[in-house]
Design a protein around this motif. Structure first.
Motif, mmCIF file in Angstrom:
data_model
loop_
_atom_site.group_PDB
_atom_site.id
_atom_site.type_symbol
_atom_site.label_atom_id
_atom_site.label_comp_id
_atom_site.label_asym_id
_atom_site.label_seq_id
_atom_site.Cartn_x
_atom_site.Cartn_y
_atom_site.Cartn_z
ATOM 1 N N ASN A 167 -19.582 -62.575 53.948
ATOM 2 C CA ASN A 167 -19.926 -61.632 55.011
ATOM 3 C C ASN A 167 -18.691 -60.930 55.578
ATOM 4 O O ASN A 167 -17.762 -61.571 56.042
ATOM 5 C CB ASN A 167 -20.660 -62.399 56.128
ATOM 6 N N HIS A 187 -31.910 -58.555 46.338
ATOM 7 C CA HIS A 187 -31.728 -59.297 47.594
ATOM 8 C C HIS A 187 -30.247 -59.543 47.850
ATOM 9 O O HIS A 187 -29.604 -60.290 47.109
ATOM 10 C CB HIS A 187 -32.455 -60.641 47.518
ATOM 11 N N ILE A 189 -27.467 -61.272 50.071
ATOM 12 C CA ILE A 189 -27.290 -62.362 51.022
ATOM 13 C C ILE A 189 -25.807 -62.422 51.391
ATOM 14 O O ILE A 189 -24.958 -62.701 50.534
ATOM 15 C CB ILE A 189 -27.748 -63.703 50.410
ATOM 16 N N ARG A 444 -29.626 -53.107 53.787
ATOM 17 C CA ARG A 444 -30.644 -54.128 53.554
ATOM 18 C C ARG A 444 -29.913 -55.396 53.127
ATOM 19 O O ARG A 444 -29.521 -55.543 51.973
ATOM 20 C CB ARG A 444 -31.573 -53.634 52.441
ATOM 21 N N LYS A 446 -29.351 -59.852 54.245
ATOM 22 C CA LYS A 446 -29.703 -61.017 55.065
ATOM 23 C C LYS A 446 -28.423 -61.828 55.282
ATOM 24 O O LYS A 446 -27.778 -62.241 54.311
ATOM 25 C CB LYS A 446 -30.752 -61.828 54.291
ATOM 26 N N MET A 448 -26.476 -65.180 56.399
ATOM 27 C CA MET A 448 -26.817 -66.605 56.420
ATOM 28 C C MET A 448 -25.573 -67.470 56.594
ATOM 29 O O MET A 448 -24.470 -67.056 56.239
ATOM 30 C CB MET A 448 -27.417 -66.992 55.062
ATOM 31 N N TYR A 458 -34.710 -69.294 51.061
ATOM 32 C CA TYR A 458 -34.867 -67.833 50.964
ATOM 33 C C TYR A 458 -35.365 -67.444 49.565
ATOM 34 O O TYR A 458 -36.293 -66.640 49.419
ATOM 35 C CB TYR A 458 -33.539 -67.138 51.277
ATOM 36 N N HIS A 462 -39.081 -65.717 48.292
ATOM 37 C CA HIS A 462 -39.044 -64.334 47.794
ATOM 38 C C HIS A 462 -39.251 -64.200 46.289
ATOM 39 O O HIS A 462 -38.968 -63.145 45.721
ATOM 40 C CB HIS A 462 -37.726 -63.670 48.211
#
Ligand code: PLP
Length: 463
Positions: A167, A187, A189, A444, A446, A448, A458, A462
């Motif tokens: 992140n 996705h 993450i 978009r 997520k 975590m 997750y 999904h």
């Protein structure tokens, strides 16, 4: 064509058996049983082909379990001017009479990984469709691999991508590239941690065999043979563009991290392509340069892996390197297993001397070298290069030989690594059309904690 493992397991497997797999069951990497030889007449015939048709010819030598018409349709769908920007796909930019850049980074994510990943996406969709199966790709990225995988798999039937990244640690441009994708099967993450935390989570999930089977988890990492094979094509394409006759030899310099790119050059050379030298260029993370100079392989720990301004080459352990060592040691799987089972190993003097017969030489480049090379290339040729390509050009200029054309593989566009370009030139790098302002697009992603349980939950919710 059958494939075997570098650690001795010789159970014959065909291309589509290994396409969706990572490591061989004995922990080794897959290689073809033999390297098909390309003779003079064949190479002459290939001189007239488009990139897509050349790719088909080369892939056909290694893939005999996909009907030829289907394989040809796949290469023609993937290697187009729409996806790669030019009809040549990998055009040369001359920087003098005997030195040129081979442009590999004009695909959707502006790094050379698109060259292989775009093909992999098409092959996965084809093979999964044929089997009536689905696959959930789980990966960790610090930048280029993740975006290349997502752009290759977006909208593909039967495939989902779950991509972990640290992140806030990728460049703003890299984050925007990945997080702006709105496709339902992609996705993102973002894990609160560093790249190694992401990597550890991927390993933990993959080691939970029950979870892995139930959720059909797969990978697209650089040890995948299909990725390597796709990269063999541009060594031929570069050679053909740089020469008029097969009597000429050409050398390549390759900015290297996991040894995937230059290993494809090794395969091309083993097939008979007239390559003089394969120059391995590293940054401050110089495990490979040390090996080629001394014959000792000493992969570093995470603590000794430096964060540099050519981040895609910041590796501690070169995952594809085992393939070359297998060939160097006369394909002795037992010795390869012994070497790579140990924390470090050293070649004998005779083995070290044998490296020259494979064309390999090496060199290293630092942050100061990158900045100076970006400046020099811009001042002398008006060409802006990215920091990874600059590592390559710096080493190429040291190692090139009189009268032998040197092709430096351009592995990313400067737009991806703006901070170093600003440091070198005082201006922002040019950005390809259509990518202005991508940082402002809706994201978009997520976020975590670095927690295996959260990531598993997750994925479970999904797929
Ligand atoms: C991945 C990457 C490299 C290193 O390639 P390897 O195949 O891992 O040796 C070099 N430059 C850029 C820009 C990359 O994305």
């Amino acid at each position: 064509m059958n494939y075997l493992s570098t650690r001795g397991d010789a159970t014959p497997r065909r291309f589509c058996d290994i396409l969706l797999e990572g490591l061989a069951p004995d922990g080794g990497l897959y290689l073809p049983q033999t390297y098909p030889q390309v003779d003079d007449a064949t190479l002459n015939r290939w001189r007239g082909l488009s990139y897509a048709d050349l790719a088909f010819e080369i892939l056909s030598l290694y893939i005999d379990d996909i009907p030829a018409d289907d394989l040809h349709a796949i290469t023609r769908k993937v290697y187009t001017a729409e996806i790669f920007g030019t009809t040549e796909v990998t055009p040369l930019t001359w920087l003098g009479d005997h030195i040129a850049l081979e442009g590999l980074s004009n695909g959707p994510t502006l790094a050379f990984k698109d060259m292989a990943m775009q093909l992999l996406g098409a092959l996965f969709e084809y093979e999964l469709g044929r089997r009536g199966e689905t696959l959930n790709i789980l990966g960790a990225t610090s930048g280029d691999t993740g975006s290349a995988a997502e752009y290759a798999m977006r909208g593909k039937k039967g495939v989902n991508v779950f991509m972990l990244s640290p992140n806030g640690r990728m460049s703003p441009f890299q984050q925007a590239q990945m997080f702006s994708l709105q496709d339902a099967n992609i996705h993102n993450i973002a894990v609160d941690g560093v790249f190694d935390d992401c990597q550890d989570i991927v390993k933990a999930v993959s080691n939970d065999l029950a979870f892995k089977r139930e959720h059909r988890i797969g990978t697209v990492n650089s040890i995948n043979w299909a990725r390597l094979l796709a990269q063999v094509v541009y060594y031929f394409a570069g050679y053909i563009q740089a020469t008029k006759s097969n009597d000429e030899q050409v050398s390549f310099t390759v900015p290297s991290g996991n040894f995937g790119n230059v290993c494809a050059g090794h395969v091309a050379r083993m097939m008979g392509l007239p390559i003089k030298q394969l120059v391995v260029a590293t940054n401050e993370n110089d495990v490979l340069d040390e090996f080629f100079r001394t014959g000792a392989y000493r992969p570093r720990g995470t603590a000794d892996t430096h964060e540099t301004s050519s981040p895609s080459m910041d590796i501690s352990k070169a995952s594809n390197f085992e393939r070359f060592v297998f060939d160097l040691l006369g394909r002795d799987g037992a010795r390869v297993k012994q070497h790579f089972g140990a924390p470090t190993f050293a070649l004998t003097a005779d083995e070290h001397a044998a490296i020259a017969g494979f064309g390999f030489v090496s060199g290293r480049s630092t942050h100061a070298d990158r900045v100076a090379t970006i400046r020099r290339c811009h001042a002398e040729h008006g060409v802006v290069i990215d920091p990874h390509t600059a590592d390559g050009l710096k080493v190429a200029l040291e190692k090139r030989e009189a009268g032998v054309t040197m092709l430096v593989l351009e592995t990313a566009l400067p737009a991806k690594f703006a901070a170093t370009i600003v440091e070198a030139l005082g201006t922002e790098p040019p950005r390809p059309a259509g990518l202005e302002g991508i940082e402002q697009l809706p994201k978009r992603v997520k976020v975590m904690l670095a927690d295996v349980g959260q990531v598993k939950a997750y994925i479970h919710a999904h797929v």
